[in-house]
Scaffold this motif. Structure first.
Motif, PDB file in Angstrom:
ATOM      1  N   ILE A 138     -47.495 -31.243  86.236  1.00  8.94           N
ATOM      2  CA  ILE A 138     -48.264 -32.413  85.798  1.00  8.94           C
ATOM      3  C   ILE A 138     -49.367 -32.003  84.835  1.00  8.94           C
ATOM      4  O   ILE A 138     -49.602 -32.651  83.803  1.00  8.94           O
ATOM      5  N   GLN A 139     -50.045 -30.910  85.139  1.00 13.90           N
ATOM      6  CA  GLN A 139     -51.112 -30.422  84.261  1.00 13.90           C
ATOM      7  C   GLN A 139     -50.556 -30.090  82.881  1.00 13.90           C
ATOM      8  O   GLN A 139     -51.159 -30.416  81.853  1.00 13.90           O
ATOM      9  N   SER A 140     -49.395 -29.462  82.852  1.00 12.30           N
ATOM     10  CA  SER A 140     -48.763 -29.112  81.581  1.00 12.30           C
ATOM     11  C   SER A 140     -48.414 -30.367  80.781  1.00 12.30           C
ATOM     12  O   SER A 140     -48.632 -30.432  79.568  1.00 12.30           O
ATOM     13  N   ILE A 141     -47.870 -31.375  81.468  1.00  9.13           N
ATOM     14  CA  ILE A 141     -47.507 -32.628  80.792  1.00  9.13           C
ATOM     15  C   ILE A 141     -48.741 -33.330  80.244  1.00  9.13           C
ATOM     16  O   ILE A 141     -48.771 -33.756  79.076  1.00  9.13           O
ATOM     17  N   ILE A 142     -49.775 -33.466  81.080  1.00 11.58           N
ATOM     18  CA  ILE A 142     -50.983 -34.192  80.668  1.00 11.58           C
ATOM     19  C   ILE A 142     -51.646 -33.524  79.464  1.00 11.58           C
ATOM     20  O   ILE A 142     -52.010 -34.186  78.476  1.00 11.58           O
ATOM     21  N   GLU A 184     -43.863 -12.462  83.554  1.00 12.43           N
ATOM     22  CA  GLU A 184     -44.815 -13.544  83.293  1.00 12.43           C
ATOM     23  C   GLU A 184     -44.666 -14.146  81.899  1.00 12.43           C
ATOM     24  O   GLU A 184     -45.518 -13.942  81.022  1.00 12.43           O
ATOM     25  N   PRO A 185     -43.602 -14.887  81.644  1.00 11.75           N
ATOM     26  CA  PRO A 185     -43.410 -15.517  80.328  1.00 11.75           C
ATOM     27  C   PRO A 185     -44.573 -16.414  79.928  1.00 11.75           C
ATOM     28  O   PRO A 185     -44.781 -16.683  78.746  1.00 11.75           O
ATOM     29  N   GLU A 186     -45.326 -16.895  80.930  1.00 12.22           N
ATOM     30  CA  GLU A 186     -46.447 -17.794  80.649  1.00 12.22           C
ATOM     31  C   GLU A 186     -47.726 -17.059  80.297  1.00 12.22           C
ATOM     32  O   GLU A 186     -48.750 -17.692  79.980  1.00 12.22           O
ATOM     33  N   SER A 187     -47.708 -15.723  80.315  1.00 11.26           N
ATOM     34  CA  SER A 187     -48.921 -14.929  80.105  1.00 11.26           C
ATOM     35  C   SER A 187     -49.614 -15.282  78.793  1.00 11.26           C
ATOM     36  O   SER A 187     -48.999 -15.295  77.729  1.00 11.26           O
ATOM     37  N   SER A 188     -50.888 -15.584  78.880  1.00  8.48           N
ATOM     38  CA  SER A 188     -51.759 -15.894  77.729  1.00  8.48           C
ATOM     39  C   SER A 188     -51.418 -17.219  77.037  1.00  8.48           C
ATOM     40  O   SER A 188     -52.031 -17.567  76.035  1.00  8.48           O
ATOM     41  N   LEU A 189     -50.432 -17.951  77.552  1.00 10.43           N
ATOM     42  CA  LEU A 189     -50.065 -19.211  76.923  1.00 10.43           C
ATOM     43  C   LEU A 189     -51.016 -20.330  77.331  1.00 10.43           C
ATOM     44  O   LEU A 189     -51.465 -20.378  78.487  1.00 10.43           O
ATOM     45  N   HIS A 190     -51.280 -21.241  76.402  1.00 12.10           N
ATOM     46  CA  HIS A 190     -51.963 -22.476  76.762  1.00 12.10           C
ATOM     47  C   HIS A 190     -51.035 -23.235  77.699  1.00 12.10           C
ATOM     48  O   HIS A 190     -49.825 -23.284  77.493  1.00 12.10           O
ATOM     49  N   ILE A 191     -51.578 -23.849  78.739  1.00 10.00           N
ATOM     50  CA  ILE A 191     -50.731 -24.453  79.765  1.00 10.00           C
ATOM     51  C   ILE A 191     -49.822 -25.550  79.212  1.00 10.00           C
ATOM     52  O   ILE A 191     -48.739 -25.810  79.739  1.00 10.00           O
ATOM     53  N   SER A 192     -50.224 -26.170  78.106  1.00 10.52           N
ATOM     54  CA  SER A 192     -49.387 -27.219  77.520  1.00 10.52           C
ATOM     55  C   SER A 192     -48.077 -26.666  76.977  1.00 10.52           C
ATOM     56  O   SER A 192     -47.112 -27.402  76.774  1.00 10.52           O
ATOM     57  N   ASN A 193     -48.028 -25.349  76.734  1.00  8.99           N
ATOM     58  CA  ASN A 193     -46.815 -24.731  76.182  1.00  8.99           C
ATOM     59  C   ASN A 193     -45.916 -24.109  77.249  1.00  8.99           C
ATOM     60  O   ASN A 193     -44.834 -23.609  76.933  1.00  8.99           O
ATOM     61  N   CYS A 194     -46.364 -24.124  78.508  1.00 12.64           N
ATOM     62  CA  CYS A 194     -45.593 -23.458  79.561  1.00 12.64           C
ATOM     63  C   CYS A 194     -44.229 -24.102  79.760  1.00 12.64           C
ATOM     64  O   CYS A 194     -43.221 -23.406  79.909  1.00 12.64           O
ATOM     65  N   PHE A 195     -44.193 -25.418  79.776  1.00 11.33           N
ATOM     66  CA  PHE A 195     -42.911 -26.094  80.005  1.00 11.33           C
ATOM     67  C   PHE A 195     -41.889 -25.707  78.947  1.00 11.33           C
ATOM     68  O   PHE A 195     -40.743 -25.375  79.251  1.00 11.33           O
ATOM     69  N   GLU A 196     -42.307 -25.755  77.676  1.00 10.18           N
ATOM     70  CA  GLU A 196     -41.388 -25.423  76.584  1.00 10.18           C
ATOM     71  C   GLU A 196     -40.896 -23.980  76.698  1.00 10.18           C
ATOM     72  O   GLU A 196     -39.715 -23.693  76.445  1.00 10.18           O
ATOM     73  N   GLN A 197     -41.784 -23.080  77.108  1.00  9.40           N
ATOM     74  CA  GLN A 197     -41.412 -21.670  77.264  1.00  9.40           C
ATOM     75  C   GLN A 197     -40.314 -21.518  78.328  1.00  9.40           C
ATOM     76  O   GLN A 197     -39.317 -20.827  78.130  1.00  9.40           O
ATOM     77  N   GLU A 201     -50.796 -10.889  63.820  1.00 12.96           N
ATOM     78  CA  GLU A 201     -52.048 -11.612  63.658  1.00 12.96           C
ATOM     79  C   GLU A 201     -52.123 -12.856  64.531  1.00 12.96           C
ATOM     80  O   GLU A 201     -53.116 -13.572  64.523  1.00 12.96           O
ATOM     81  N   LEU A 202     -51.062 -13.123  65.286  1.00 13.12           N
ATOM     82  CA  LEU A 202     -51.062 -14.283  66.168  1.00 13.12           C
ATOM     83  C   LEU A 202     -51.874 -14.000  67.424  1.00 13.12           C
ATOM     84  O   LEU A 202     -52.137 -12.849  67.771  1.00 13.12           O
ATOM     85  N   SER A 203     -52.249 -15.056  68.134  1.00 12.01           N
ATOM     86  CA  SER A 203     -52.937 -14.894  69.414  1.00 12.01           C
ATOM     87  C   SER A 203     -51.965 -14.319  70.432  1.00 12.01           C
ATOM     88  O   SER A 203     -50.743 -14.315  70.224  1.00 12.01           O
ATOM     89  N   SER A 204     -52.482 -13.869  71.562  1.00 10.78           N
ATOM     90  CA  SER A 204     -51.627 -13.283  72.605  1.00 10.78           C
ATOM     91  C   SER A 204     -50.584 -14.280  73.087  1.00 10.78           C
ATOM     92  O   SER A 204     -49.416 -13.933  73.288  1.00 10.78           O
ATOM     93  N   GLY A 205     -51.013 -15.537  73.255  1.00 10.11           N
ATOM     94  CA  GLY A 205     -50.075 -16.566  73.703  1.00 10.11           C
ATOM     95  C   GLY A 205     -48.999 -16.850  72.673  1.00 10.11           C
ATOM     96  O   GLY A 205     -47.820 -17.017  73.008  1.00 10.11           O
ATOM     97  N   GLU A 206     -49.391 -16.901  71.396  1.00 13.18           N
ATOM     98  CA  GLU A 206     -48.422 -17.157  70.325  1.00 13.18           C
ATOM     99  C   GLU A 206     -47.433 -16.002  70.201  1.00 13.18           C
ATOM    100  O   GLU A 206     -46.266 -16.202  69.892  1.00 13.18           O
ATOM    101  N   LYS A 207     -47.912 -14.781  70.445  1.00 14.19           N
ATOM    102  CA  LYS A 207     -47.004 -13.624  70.415  1.00 14.19           C
ATOM    103  C   LYS A 207     -45.959 -13.747  71.518  1.00 14.19           C
ATOM    104  O   LYS A 207     -44.785 -13.439  71.321  1.00 14.19           O
ATOM    105  N   ARG A 208     -46.400 -14.215  72.691  1.00 12.90           N
ATOM    106  CA  ARG A 208     -45.477 -14.385  73.814  1.00 12.90           C
ATOM    107  C   ARG A 208     -44.437 -15.457  73.477  1.00 12.90           C
ATOM    108  O   ARG A 208     -43.249 -15.319  73.787  1.00 12.90           O
ATOM    109  N   LYS A 209     -44.891 -16.520  72.832  1.00 13.90           N
ATOM    110  CA  LYS A 209     -43.957 -17.571  72.409  1.00 13.90           C
ATOM    111  C   LYS A 209     -42.953 -17.025  71.404  1.00 13.90           C
ATOM    112  O   LYS A 209     -41.769 -17.369  71.430  1.00 13.90           O
ATOM    113  N   ALA A 210     -43.438 -16.167  70.508  1.00 12.61           N
ATOM    114  CA  ALA A 210     -42.557 -15.593  69.484  1.00 12.61           C
ATOM    115  C   ALA A 210     -41.446 -14.755  70.127  1.00 12.61           C
ATOM    116  O   ALA A 210     -40.290 -14.802  69.701  1.00 12.61           O
TER     117      ALA A 210
END
Length: 654
Positions: free
Chosen positions: A434-438, A335-348, A301-310
C-alpha cells in the motif's frame, strides 16, 4: 532447478541445515532479519556453481574453533529437480553421466534412510510435497555437493549409504569406489546451469561491461565465439604473413640482429580475440537515456537506487528478448529493493516475477514484503535465527499465502507461542504494498493502477490498455480474488481520507459480480480512487457500475468481452472439448449482441456447463481461454466498442 539446500558449517549455518527453497516454481524468496543467513544461501551457491576456491568459503567461526576436519567438514549440497529431457544424453560421455543420474534419482525418490539430526526428515517432508506435483518418471530428483577442501562429489548424509554403488552382498563401498563411480558427475550437472549472483554491493559499472562473464551469462552468447565468427583463419594467416614480411624487411636493415618469438612466432586466434575484447569493450560503458533528449548519463553517475534499477532492467531486457538459451539460468539477487525509493519497489519486483515466468529461476533475499500478496506462482522461505543461534525455517507457497498465514496463526495460538510470522509478514506485506502504491500516485509523474482479481483479468487489461500502460504508467495488479481487492481498497481508504498530500494518479479497484453481494465504504467525490463492479445490465447493454450498485446479475470478466470473438474462441476450444460443442450451435448464437454475457442463448443447465468449464482445474481454463481470445482479437480486431473499457480509459486519461 534448485529446490533446496543442505548446508553445513557455512557462515551462520552451524551443523547440518536443510533449507527448502522451491516447490517446483521458478520464483523463490528468502525472508528474515539481518544476520539470519539469507545472503549466505546465495553466496554458497556461488561457491558451488562457479567453482570458487575453498579460500573463498566463509566457514562458521564456532565450528572452525571446534575443528572442521574429517567427518565434521563443511559442505554445500544443493537438491535439484530436473526434467529428464533437459539433461544432455547424446554423446557417449553424456550418456554415462545420464545413467548415473537415473540411478541416483531413483534412489532419492524412494529412499527412507535415516541419519542423526533432522535434515533427512525435512528432506522427506519436502519430497512428499514435490511428489504430489511432479512425476518421478519425468523428473530427476538429484543432489550432488562440494565438501570443504575435498575433490570429487559429496552426498551429505547419504555419502556412505548409496547402496547401488556396490550392492553385492550389501558390501560397504570405499570412498575411492564412490568417487570412481561418480567421476565427472558434478561437472556434468553444473554444466547445465549458469549461476548469476548479484550482491548488494555490486559495482554496476564493472558488472555491466559486455566482456564480463556475468554479462555473457545474461546474453548466453560468448563474446569470444561471436568474434571468432567475424574473423576467419584466413584473416589471421594474412595478418601473420604481412607482419612476417614487415619483420624480415626490418631484419634486412639490422643485418646482425633478428627478431624471434619469445614463446611462439605467429599470432593465434585466442591472441587476436583477447586483444579485440580488451580494446573494443573497454571503451564502452552502460549509459541511461534521458527521456525526451538525445543525451545520456553514465550508470556510474546514477544514484544507488537507480543503479539497482539499471541492473534488474538490464537482466529483464536481455532475458525477455532472448528465450532461446543454451543453459538454464539461475539469477540470485541480494535485496533487489536496496537503496530504491519505495515507489519503485513494485516495478522492480514485477520485473523479477516476469523473468521467472520466462522459465528462469529467480532467488532473492529481501526486506520488502509488498510482493507476497501478489505472486501467484512462487515460494517464500523464512529464515529464523533463535537466541541460541539455531536456524529454523518456515516454507510456504505464495499461491496460498493467505491460507498459510491463517494456519500458522492458529497453530501458534494452539501451541501458546508467539507467532511473529502471522503478524509480521501479513501486516508488513500489505503495508509495504500500500505504501508503494500511495507514494507512486503522488509523484510529479504518477503511476496509475487497476487492482483486479486474477491473472486472466491482467491478461485482458494488458491488451486493452497497452497505450495507457506505456503513456500513463498504468500498472495492472491481480491480487487473487474479490476479498483481496476489497482488503486492499480498505487499506487505501485511510490515506485517501488524508488531504495533506495531493493524489495525482488514479486507482481503480475492479471485481466481478458473484452470487454473494459485496458492498464497500466509498470516499465521497474522490476522483482518484474508484471501486467498480462488472455487472451486466441487459436493459441498456452496459457492464460497469459502482461497487454498491443494486444490480446483482452474476458477471465475470469472461462475460464482459467482445461477443463475436468470444464465440470464435469457444469454437476453437470445442475441438478438444465435447461438452462445449452443443453450446455454440448456430441457433444459439445472438449475432447482434455486444457483450459475451449475451452472446449465447443457453438453458440454465448449459450455462452451468460453461461455468464449470471456466472454473475447472482452479481456473486454468480461464488462462487458456484468455490467451486464445486475445490471439483472435489481435488478428481480427474488436468488432464492437466495449463501453466499460472505454469508461476506464476515460478515468485514467482525464
Amino acid at each position: 532447478m534448485i529446490i533446496s539446500l543442505i548446508i553445513r558449517h557455512y557462515k551462520v549455518y552451524k551443523g547440518i541445515n536443510y533449507l527448502p527453497l522451491s516447490d517446483g516454481t521458478k520464483f523463490s524468496s528468502i525472508l528474515g532479519e539481518n544476520g539470519a543467513g539469507k545472503s549466505s544461501i546465495l553466496e554458497s551457491f556461488d561457491c558451488f556453481f562457479n567453482k570458487k576456491p575453498f579460500s573463498d568459503w566463509s566457514i562458521n567461526y564456532e565450528a572452525k574453533s571446534e575443528g572442521i576436519s574429517g567427518d565434521n567438514s563443511p559442505y554445500i549440497l544443493p537438491v535439484f529437480l530436473i526434467p529428464k529431457d533437459k539433461l544432455r544424453n547424446s554423446l557417449k560421455a553424456d550418456i554415462e553421466q545420464y545413467k548415473k543420474a537415473e540411478v541416483l534419482s531413483n534412489f532419492l525418490w524412494n529412499t527412507t534412510e535415516k541419519a542423526k539430526g533432522s535434515s533427512l526428515e525435512a528432506f522427506y517432508e519436502h519430497r512428499k510435497n514435490i511428489k504430489e506435483k511432479f512425476d518421478q518418471n519425468e523428473y530427476f530428483l538429484l543432489l550432488v555437493g562440494r565438501k570443504y577442501k575435498s575433490s570429487g562429489c559429496f552426498f551429505g548424509s547419504y555419502h556412505k549409504k548409496l547402496s547401488f554403488i556396490n550392492n553385492e552382498h550389501h558390501k560397504e563401498y570405499a570412498e575411492t569406489e564412490l568417487q570412481d563411480y561418480f567421476d565427472g558427475f558434478y561437472e556434468y550437472i553444473i554444466s547445465h546451469y549458469s549461476y548469476l549472483y548479484i550482491p548488494v554491493e555490486t559495482d554496476v559499472q564493472t558488472y555491466t561491461k559486455l566482456e564480463t562473464q556475468d554479462m555473457q551469462k545474461l546474453m548466453d552468447k560468448n563474446v569470444q565465439s561471436e568474434i571468432k565468427k567475424a574473423i576467419t583463419q584466413k584473416t589471421i594467416s594474412q595478418i601473420n604473413g604481412h607482419l612476417d614480411k614487415f619483420v624480415k624487411d626490418i631484419e634486412s636493415v639490422l643485418e646482425t640482429y633478428t627478431y624471434k618469438g619469445k614463446f611462439k612466432n605467429n599470432l593465434t586466434m585466442p591472441d587476436l580475440v583477447s586483444k579485440i575484447i580488451e580494446s573494443y569493450f573497454s571503451i564502452k560503458e552502460l549509459n541511461k537515456k534521458i527521456p525526451g533528449s538525445t543525451k545520456t548519463i553514465s550508470v556510474n553517475e546514477l544514484s544507488s537506487g537507480e543503479k539497482r534499477k539499471a541492473l534488474i532492467g538490464l537482466a529483464y531486457s536481455f532475458l525477455k528478448k532472448n528465450s532461446d538459451r543454451g543453459s538454464n539460468l539461475i539469477i540470485a539477487i541480494d535485496e533487489p529493493e536496496s537503496s530504491l525509493h519505495i515507489s519503485n519497489c513494485f516495478e522492480q519486483f514485477e520485473k523479477l516475477i516476469e523473468i521467472a515466468k520466462e522459465n528462469h529461476q529467480i532467488l532473492i533475499t529481501t526486506h520488502w514484503y509488498g510482493f507476497l500478496p501478489i505472486v501467484t506462482e512462487g515460494t517464500a522461505t523464512s529464515i529464523n535465527k533463535g537466541s541460541d543461534n539455531k536456524i529454523s525455517t518456515d516454507f510456504f507457497s505464495l499461491s496460498n499465502f493467505r491460507e498459510f498465514i491463517k494456519q500458522e496463526k492458529e497453530r501458534h495460538k494452539k501451541a501458546k507461542i508467539r507467532g511473529p510470522l502471522s503478524i509480521d509478514y501479513r501486516i508488513k506485506s500489505y503495508n509495504d504494498l500500500i505504501q508503494s502504491i500511495i507514494i507512486s500516485i503522488i509523484q510529479e509523474e504518477p503511476y496509475n493502477w487497476i487492482i483486479c482479481e486474477g491473472s486472466s483479468e491482467k491478461m485482458y487489461f494488458e491488451y486493452y490498455f497497452k497505450k495507457e500502460i506505456k503513456e500513463k504508467k498504468l500498472r495492472i495488479l491481480p491480487v487473487g480474488g474479490y476479498e483481496e481487492v476489497l482488503k486492499i481498497y480498505n487499506y487505501l481508504l485511510g490515506p485517501f481520507k488524508d488531504s495533506d498530500y495531493e493524489k495525482k494518479g488514479k486507482i481503480i479497484c475492479l471485481i466481478d459480480t458473484d452470487a454473494n453481494r459485496v458492498d464497500a465504504e466509498t470516499v465521497v467525490n474522490n476522483k482518484n480512487l474508484y471501486f467498480k463492479r462488472l455487472v451486466f445490465n441487459k436493459k441498456d447493454n452496459t457492464i460497469l457500475y459502482k461497487i454498491n450498485s443494486d444490480l446483482t446479475t452474476e458477471t465475470t470478466i469472461e462475460d464482459s468481452l467482445d461477443s463475436a470473438n468470444y464465440v470464435e474462441t469457444l469454437k476453437y476450444l470445442s475441438d478438444n472439448n465435447e461438452e462445449l460443442k452443443p453450446l455454440i450451435k448456430s441457433e444459439n448464437i445472438r449475432e447482434t449482441s455486444t457483450y459475451s454475457k449475451d452472446a449465447l442463448d443457453l438453458k440454465d443447465s448449459e450455462k452451468d456447463i460453461l461455468k464449470d468449464f471456466f472454473n475447472k482445474d482452479f481456473g486454468k481454463n480461464k488462462l487458456v481461454f484468455a490467451e486464445k481470445y486475445l490471439e483472435i482479437t489481435d488478428k481480427v480486431g474488436v468488432n464492437k466498442t466495449l463501453g466499460w473499457i472505454e469508461e476506464i480509459k476515460e478515468i485514467i486519461n482525464k
